[in-house]
Design an enzyme around this catalytic site. Sequence first.
Site, PDB file in Angstrom:
ATOM      1  N   ARG A  23      74.641  45.945  96.488  1.00  0.00           N
ATOM      2  CA  ARG A  23      75.055  46.248  95.120  1.00  0.00           C
ATOM      3  C   ARG A  23      75.942  47.491  95.131  1.00  0.00           C
ATOM      4  O   ARG A  23      75.731  48.399  95.934  1.00  0.00           O
ATOM      5  CB  ARG A  23      73.801  46.493  94.286  1.00  0.00           C
ATOM      6  CG  ARG A  23      73.997  46.625  92.820  1.00  0.00           C
ATOM      7  CD  ARG A  23      72.655  46.688  92.076  1.00  0.00           C
ATOM      8  NE  ARG A  23      72.035  45.364  92.072  1.00  0.00           N
ATOM      9  CZ  ARG A  23      70.742  45.140  92.271  1.00  0.00           C
ATOM     10  NH1 ARG A  23      69.923  46.145  92.513  1.00  0.00           N
ATOM     11  NH2 ARG A  23      70.261  43.923  92.236  1.00  0.00           N
ATOM     12  N   ASP A 105      63.782  46.783  99.280  1.00  0.00           N
ATOM     13  CA  ASP A 105      63.156  45.787  98.414  1.00  0.00           C
ATOM     14  C   ASP A 105      62.041  46.318  97.515  1.00  0.00           C
ATOM     15  O   ASP A 105      62.028  46.006  96.328  1.00  0.00           O
ATOM     16  CB  ASP A 105      62.596  44.591  99.212  1.00  0.00           C
ATOM     17  CG  ASP A 105      63.565  44.097 100.268  1.00  0.00           C
ATOM     18  OD1 ASP A 105      64.725  43.838  99.934  1.00  0.00           O
ATOM     19  OD2 ASP A 105      63.146  44.005 101.445  1.00  0.00           O
ATOM     20  N   ASP A 120      58.222  43.607  93.710  1.00  0.00           N
ATOM     21  CA  ASP A 120      58.953  42.947  94.791  1.00  0.00           C
ATOM     22  C   ASP A 120      58.257  42.996  96.152  1.00  0.00           C
ATOM     23  O   ASP A 120      58.905  43.000  97.197  1.00  0.00           O
ATOM     24  CB  ASP A 120      60.379  43.508  94.903  1.00  0.00           C
ATOM     25  CG  ASP A 120      61.154  43.355  93.604  1.00  0.00           C
ATOM     26  OD1 ASP A 120      60.928  42.350  92.900  1.00  0.00           O
ATOM     27  OD2 ASP A 120      61.975  44.225  93.293  1.00  0.00           O
TER      28      ASP A 120
END
Length: 181
Positions: A23, A105, A120
């Site tokens: 990202r 994560d 997550d």
Amino acid sequence: MHHPKEGEFITIKSYKHDGSLHRTWRDTMVLKTSDQSIIGCNDHTLVTESDGRRWVTREPALLYYHKHYWFNIVTMIRQKGVSYYCNLASPYVLDDEALKYIDYDLDIKVFPDGEKRLLDVDEYELHRKRMSYPNEIDHILKENVKILVSWINEEKGPFSKEYVDLWYERYCQLSHQKNNK
């Protein structure tokens, strides 16, 4: 790379353990830099996902990155109160292109009422196997979850009202100066 100065804008890039881009955030305003940490702010910032999908952040968010801790902290300033999104991630590096880190994560979300959720875990276990996270990384991340929860419980650093008020006010001052130039 030089330390970015207060009021300058930088790009932030997160990667996965296998080196793939995860990202990108454009135009993060730097509020403070030191040899150990960077504090910044995003507000209606363009975010690009690894699949090319793009979106814009909805509210101001203070960002805290450190060179020794395996997490970073996003303080979201919302009308219903302050909430936090904490990424378990490698310490950051800074080069001429961007502030960069590896996202591992696991996330901790803190709601305005103080509720905490570890998020997550399934994604972490999947990527841990698929990308062969070393046992040492697994241990470091689990220890840093403990540190992070301690900071949250003690309202330390980014989790204190004083920190949020101080750095959001500084962001507003710098934004006002830039808009009046």
